[in-house]
Design an enzyme around this catalytic site. Structure first.
Site, short mmCIF file in Angstrom:
data_model
loop_
_atom_site.label_atom_id
_atom_site.label_comp_id
_atom_site.label_asym_id
_atom_site.label_seq_id
_atom_site.Cartn_x
_atom_site.Cartn_y
_atom_site.Cartn_z
CB SER A 145 -0.85 -0.03 1.28
OG SER A 145 -1.34 1.26 1.58
CE1 TYR A 158 -3.68 0.01 4.20
CE2 TYR A 158 -5.21 -1.81 4.46
CZ TYR A 158 -4.47 -0.97 3.65
OH TYR A 158 -4.54 -1.12 2.28
#
Ligand code: GCO
Ligand code: CA
Length: 254
Positions: A145, A158
């Site tokens: 990400s 996350y």
């Protein structure tokens, strides 16, 4: 055999009954791969399998909890029993948790770390064991990400998991490159999916995103296809331990 031809190869993509995973599965299939799609929601998984099959692609479906080691072993064994070798593994399954760290409970933290990071270790390790036993090498593509290298408030669990994915990718390269396994990562930027829909719908965030992104637009799942085909193909046989950010330029520019 062109550099990007995946004919005769089989790709397993986790979390691929929708969103980024399904777009990547479709792209790999369009390049000739047999794809094994994966998901926990049977209806969504069957709909995705139907769609890909109707489009003329070779597609199988599998369903298992990516955080459950026994379930992973069982699923890989079943594929093995059907004579299916995984040549390309895309570790895409992931969850988001938008909550300030001060308010994150340990079970929420564990769910994010287990789903996004530990699953990548378990599947990567087990598939690498098979690739090495076959002496054929292969491709492992971990989905990181933007948050593999930068943070923002409220997505700490996350971000920690995706930062781990980046360095786990480098660790896999360090140990498995000699077996002709290329392990790389993709860092998607802000892409329009179910996961980010709440952000798209938030005028303040949406305005910030468009302004902050050099490309002045959200990414769409199809924006990842070229990069995943590249990393899954012979074109990347001497590329290892890298993360490619597909983010409209966001990370390159302050
Ligand atoms: C968020 C978003 C991001 C994106 C993506 C960016 O809340 O900031 O969910 O984390 O999902 O990971 O690369
Ligand atoms: Ca094969």
């Amino acid at each position: 055999m062109t550099l990007f031809d995946l004919t005769g190869r089989t790709a397993l993509i986790t979390g691929s009954s929708g969103g980024l995973g399904l777009a990547m599965a479709r792209g790999l299939a369009q390049s000739g791969a047999q794809v094994i799609i994966h998901g926990r929601n049977q209806d969504k998984l069957e709909a995705a399998r139907e769609a890909l099959s109707t489009e003329g692609h070779k597609v199988l479906a599998t369903s298992f909890d990516v955080t459950d080691e026994a379930a992973i072993e069982q699923a890989l064994e079943a594929l093995n029993d059907d004579g299916i070798d995984i040549d390309i593994l895309v570790n895409n399954a992931g969850v988001q948790l938008r909550r300030p760290l001060l308010e994150v409970e340990i079970d929420q933290w564990d769910k994010v770390i287990n789903t996004n990071l530990t699953s990548t270790f378990l599947l990567g390790r087990n598939v690498a064991r098979q690739m090495i036993a076959r002496g054929k090498g292969g491709k492992i593509i971990n989905i990181g990400s933007l948050m593999s290298s930068v943070a923002r408030p409220t997505v700490g669990a996350y971000t920690a998991s995706k930062g781990g994915v980046r360095l786990l990718t480098q660790s896999m390269a360090a140990e498995w490159a000699e077996h002709d396994i290329q392990t790389n990562a993709i860092g998607p930027g802000y892409m329009m999916t179910e996961m980010t829909q709440p952000l798209v719908d938030d005028p303040k965030f949406n305005g910030w995103l468009i302004n902050r992104t050099p490309a002045k637009r959200w990414g769409v799942p199809e924006d990842l296809v070229g990069t995943v085909v590249y990393l899954a193909s012979p074109a990347s046989n001497y590329v290892n331990g890298q993360i490619i950010y597909v983010d409209g330029g966001m990370l390159a520019v302050i």
